[in-house]
Design an enzyme around this catalytic site. Structure first.
Site, PDB file in Angstrom:
ATOM      1  CG  HIS A 126      36.628  44.486  38.695  1.00  0.00           C
ATOM      2  ND1 HIS A 126      36.121  43.919  39.832  1.00  0.00           N
ATOM      3  CD2 HIS A 126      37.408  45.306  38.908  1.00  0.00           C
ATOM      4  CE1 HIS A 126      36.838  44.198  40.718  1.00  0.00           C
ATOM      5  NE2 HIS A 126      37.818  45.321  40.672  1.00  0.00           N
ATOM      6  CG  ASP A 163      42.388  43.305  43.039  1.00  0.00           C
ATOM      7  OD1 ASP A 163      43.342  43.699  42.466  1.00  0.00           O
ATOM      8  OD2 ASP A 163      41.473  44.135  43.595  1.00  0.00           O
ATOM      9  CG  HIS A 165      38.864  46.450  44.323  1.00  0.00           C
ATOM     10  ND1 HIS A 165      40.110  46.821  44.519  1.00  0.00           N
ATOM     11  CD2 HIS A 165      37.963  47.275  44.815  1.00  0.00           C
ATOM     12  CE1 HIS A 165      40.132  48.286  44.846  1.00  0.00           C
ATOM     13  NE2 HIS A 165      38.853  48.536  45.016  1.00  0.00           N
ATOM     14  CG  ASP A 252      43.760  46.303  45.209  1.00  0.00           C
ATOM     15  OD1 ASP A 252      43.895  45.069  45.639  1.00  0.00           O
ATOM     16  OD2 ASP A 252      43.014  46.605  44.428  1.00  0.00           O
TER      17      ASP A 252
END
Length: 342
Positions: A126, A163, A165, A252
């Site tokens: 990120h 991931d 996200h 996740d």
């Protein structure tokens, strides 16, 4: 040595605070799981201590002003944002995480290991050029890639990010870069941080068609993920012909994860990694580096990492046989049609 596990006990010193999901216990669970399955310091799997990245490495990706900001906020113990606190040792440990990624990449490219898994904290995908967030300070995978491009003259790097996200930082950094094909499988951005990663985000300039986003509706699991791998990932490998694979390995998307709404099984991480290893064997002599990103249920995280390392060791895992037609796959193919015929 077939597989290198890049790890340091110093990564456990990164402690964002009580109740924060990105906690030291994550790495402790992974190490415990790997040891339990005899996947830690064996004849074929060696644990390698990382070295910290140099400032010149970080500057390959991040603006100097932002690097200075992280250092200052760390010294002052002031947060990057609401999810990304900074402690006295944050800057030092962020350099060590980026260095762990570079260590893994160098081992693979120099022939010291066939593949590597950088078990690093804090995570990185990120982190954008001029700002961090989402538990991330510096973009570990991007820093590794830029260093390897300079040192080993890599021309075509395939980044797979599974991931839950979207890796908004990695995408931003390479958005106009024709040497990096970035593909992300993630929960739909309307339902999860950071709110990016729609199918029409395909890159710009020379990078058009080389940024590939497959957003998954909440509840998506093995069948949907395998459809994306089979219909998009594998055909893209055939056309792009990578000379290196880099994977943002977040765990996740597992059905037990407390922060997301996806439903991948534990075994899915085996066949996701197997697909990468197979393509790496086909195109670049097996050169692949996995880097730890998210994953916040400790048992799911540890078990998923075990499956990834087993796949890196050459064990094969079978994806689901059921087939599904995903609307998003057609959207992705349409968005990429000018660059690729999939």
């Amino acid at each position: 040595m077939r597989t290198a596990l890049v790890y340091s006990d110093k990564y456990l010193e990164h402690n964002p605070g009580l109740g924060h999901p990105e906690r030291p216990e994550r790495l402790k669970a992974i190490v415990s799981g790997l040891k339990r399955f005899n996947l830690w310091n064996t004849q074929e799997i060696k644990v390698v201590e990382p070295y910290p990245a140099k400032l010149e490495d970080i500057k390959l990706v991040h603006d100097p002003e932002y690097i200075s900001l992280v250092e200052k906020l760390s010294a002052m113990e002031r947060p990057i944002d609401g999810d990304t606190p900074a402690k006295k040792n944050t800057f030092e440990l962020a350099l060590l995480a980026a260095g762990g990624a570079i260590t893994a990449g160098n081992l693979v490219m120099s022939g010291g290991a066939k593949n590597a898994f950088a078990l690093v904290r804090p995570p990185g995908h990120h982190a954008c050029r001029s700002h961090g967030g989402g538990f991330c300070y510096f973009n570990n995978i991007a820093i590794m890639i830029e260093r390897l491009k300079l040192d080993f003259k890599l021309k075509r790097i395939f980044v797979l990010d599974f991931d839950a996200h979207h890796g908004n930082g990695t995408q931003e950094i390479f958005y106009a870069d024709p040497s990096v094909l970035y593909m992300s499988l993630h929960q739909h951005p309307l339902t999860l941080y950071p709110g990016t990663g729609f199918p029409d985000e395909i890159g710009e300039g020379e990078g058009i068609g080389l940024k590939v986003n497959v957003p998954m509706e909440p509840g998506s699991g093995d069948i949907e993920y395998w459809a994306a791998m089979k219909e998009i990932f594998i055909p893209l490998c055939e056309k792009f012909k990578p000379d290196f694979f880099a994977v943002s390995a977040g765990f996740d998307a597992h059905f037990d994860d407390p922060l997301t709404g996806l439903h991948l099984s534990t075994k899915a991480y085996g066949w996701l990694a197997s697909a990468v290893i197979e393509q790496a064997e086909k195109w670049c002599g097996g050169k692949a580096v996995f880097l730890l990103e998210g994953g916040y249920d400790l048992e799911a995280l540890a078990s998923g990492a075990v499956y990834v390392v087993r796949a890196m060791q050459g064990e094969k895992f079978t994806p689901p046989e059921e087939k599904t037609r995903l609307k998003v796959i057609e959207e992705v193919k349409k968005a990429l049609a000018e660059k690729w015929s999939l």
